[in-house]
Write an enzyme that holds these catalytic residues in place. Structure first.
Site, short mmCIF file in Angstrom:
data_model
loop_
_atom_site.label_atom_id
_atom_site.label_comp_id
_atom_site.label_asym_id
_atom_site.label_seq_id
_atom_site.Cartn_x
_atom_site.Cartn_y
_atom_site.Cartn_z
N GLU A 125 44.94 74.12 69.54
CA GLU A 125 43.82 75.05 69.69
C GLU A 125 44.33 76.46 70.03
O GLU A 125 43.78 77.45 69.56
CB GLU A 125 42.87 74.53 70.79
N ALA B 100 46.22 70.34 76.89
CA ALA B 100 45.77 70.58 78.26
C ALA B 100 46.52 69.61 79.16
O ALA B 100 46.95 68.53 78.70
CB ALA B 100 44.27 70.34 78.35
C1 HXC Z 1 50.50 66.65 81.18
C2 HXC Z 1 52.26 66.12 79.85
C3 HXC Z 1 51.50 66.38 78.69
C4 HXC Z 1 50.17 66.83 78.85
C5 HXC Z 1 53.47 65.74 78.09
N1 HXC Z 1 53.46 65.72 79.43
N2 HXC Z 1 52.28 66.14 77.61
N3 HXC Z 1 51.75 66.27 81.07
N4 HXC Z 1 49.71 66.94 80.12
N5 HXC Z 1 49.38 67.14 77.82
C6 HXC Z 1 54.56 65.35 80.33
C7 HXC Z 1 54.79 63.86 80.33
O1 HXC Z 1 53.90 63.23 81.22
C8 HXC Z 1 56.24 63.78 80.80
O2 HXC Z 1 56.27 63.95 82.19
C9 HXC Z 1 56.87 65.01 80.18
O3 HXC Z 1 55.78 65.89 79.86
C10 HXC Z 1 57.61 64.70 78.89
O4 HXC Z 1 56.73 64.02 78.01
P1 HXC Z 1 57.07 62.57 77.38
O5 HXC Z 1 55.77 61.93 77.10
O6 HXC Z 1 58.04 61.83 78.24
O7 HXC Z 1 57.79 62.99 76.05
P2 HXC Z 1 57.80 62.19 74.67
O8 HXC Z 1 57.99 60.73 74.91
O9 HXC Z 1 58.81 62.91 73.82
O10 HXC Z 1 56.36 62.39 74.04
C11 HXC Z 1 55.95 63.69 73.70
C12 HXC Z 1 54.40 63.67 73.40
C13 HXC Z 1 53.68 63.02 74.60
C14 HXC Z 1 54.14 62.83 72.13
C15 HXC Z 1 53.96 65.09 73.16
O11 HXC Z 1 54.13 63.67 75.81
C16 HXC Z 1 52.20 63.12 74.54
O12 HXC Z 1 51.55 62.36 73.82
N6 HXC Z 1 51.61 64.05 75.34
C17 HXC Z 1 50.19 64.17 75.44
C18 HXC Z 1 49.65 64.86 74.22
C19 HXC Z 1 48.12 64.95 74.25
O13 HXC Z 1 47.43 63.92 74.29
N7 HXC Z 1 47.61 66.20 74.26
C20 HXC Z 1 46.20 66.41 74.30
C21 HXC Z 1 45.71 66.52 75.73
S1 HXC Z 1 43.97 66.71 75.80
P3 HXC Z 1 57.21 63.01 83.13
O14 HXC Z 1 56.83 63.41 84.52
O15 HXC Z 1 56.89 61.61 82.77
O16 HXC Z 1 58.60 63.44 82.74
C22 HXC Z 1 43.69 68.30 75.45
C23 HXC Z 1 42.25 68.73 75.61
C24 HXC Z 1 42.06 70.20 75.42
O17 HXC Z 1 44.53 69.04 75.09
C25 HXC Z 1 40.68 70.64 75.85
C26 HXC Z 1 40.44 70.63 77.31
C27 HXC Z 1 39.10 71.17 77.71
#
Ligand code: HXC
Length: 260
Positions: A114, A66
């Site tokens: 998911e 998300a």
């Molecule tokens: C918003 C995101 C994002 C996310 C990545 N980005 N994941 N933006 N939401 N889930 C954005 C980053 O901010 C970044 O933007 C760009 O995408 C590239 O990501 P990086 O982090 O620079 O890449 P990298 O270093 O290769 O790392 C990749 C990654 C990391 C390991 C996937 O991005 C990450 O940990 N993302 C979050 C994953 C996560 O926690 N997902 C679960 C979310 S909670 P900029 O502007 O800096 O370039 C969820 C809840 C679901 O899903 C239920 C809801 C009701």
């Protein structure tokens, strides 16, 4: 229909829906979920489409979850509605009367994992990574992860995945039963399309009823589930496809199913 966050392409009986926000690793905000929702309605009504493949744009991600920036602005009530929206859309995918294949091309984290789990079949590239990182953000999985993961892998393993927020390689996901096949990245889509074509050549109503029998049966005890299967077996006998399939076999020819 024009979309801002997804692409929807149709190649004969196979549709490919691509989550298309590569700059944020295809993260899901409310608008993207609403577009997926509308795409499911369009596909459900389109008799020419028999199989759907869902994938992510770019090299890196299927869906990295998300949209965290979007979620940071939500009140608790809005968060509940966002969770409900995702759940509704993913249930629509799960109940789409067509086979849905997730072509997991990269990160499938949180809402991305998911989304993959709401599909019928998961195929991953060697570069794919799976996990439910929500507890690391002080959140819980909210698009069905606490429920679908326990149904796909054993509950103890599901809890380990959900509690640790660990990220898993595609081969590990396959070993756990989350993924059916792991392929080199460049072969992923062609493999999925080839599988989709094989499914598309089968009786479409029979595939839809098989999906219904499996999905509904998982929520029933065995006796009720077997009764449900027999009911659907009777129902499939009312179709022209059943006559065509059996006639084709008896006359040693290829069946030409019309989804009727
Ligand atoms: C918003 C995101 C994002 C996310 C990545 N980005 N994941 N933006 N939401 N889930 C954005 C980053 O901010 C970044 O933007 C760009 O995408 C590239 O990501 P990086 O982090 O620079 O890449 P990298 O270093 O290769 O790392 C990749 C990654 C990391 C390991 C996937 O991005 C990450 O940990 N993302 C979050 C994953 C996560 O926690 N997902 C679960 C979310 S909670 P900029 O502007 O800096 O370039 C969820 C809840 C679901 O899903 C239920 C809801 C009701």
């Amino acid at each position: 229909m024009t979309w801002n966050n997804i692409l929807l392409e149709k190649e004969g009986p196979v549709a490919v829906l691509t989550i298309n926000r590569p700059k944020v690793l295809n993260a899901l905000n409310a608008e993207t979920l609403s577009e997926i929702d509308a795409a499911m309605d369009e596909l459900a009504a389109d008799n020419t489409v028999r199989v759907l493949i869902i994938t992510g744009a770019g090299e890196k991600a299927f869906v990295a979850g998300a949209d965290i920036a979007f979620m940071s602005r939500l009140t608790p009530l809005e968060a509940r509605n966002f969770s409900r929206l995702g759940q509704k859309v993913f249930s629509k995918i799960e109940n789409l009367p067509k086979a849905v294949i997730a072509a997991v091309n990269g990160f499938a984290l949180g809402g991305g994992c998911e989304l993959a789990m709401a599909c019928d079949i998961r195929v991953a590239s060697e570069k794919a990574k799976f996990g439910q990182p929500e507890v690391g953000l002080g959140l819980i999985a909210g698009f069905g992860g606490t429920q679908r993961l326990t149904r796909l892998v054993n509950p103890g393993l599901a809890k380990e995945i959900l509690f640790t927020a660990d990220v898993y390689k595609a081969e590990d996901a396959a070993r756990m039963g989350l993924v059916n096949h792991v392929l080199p990245a460049e072969e992923l889509l062609s493999f999925c399309k080839e599988m989709a074509s094989r499914i598309a050549a089968r009786g479409p109503l029979a595939v839809a009823m098989t999906k219904e029998a499996v999905n509904n049966g998982l929520e029933m005890d065995l006796e009720k589930a077997l009764a449900h299967e027999a009911d659907l077996f009777g129902l499939v006998f009312t179709t022209a496809d059943r006559r065509e399939g059996i006639d084709a076999f008896l006359n040693k020819r290829k069946a030409d199913f019309k989804a009727e």
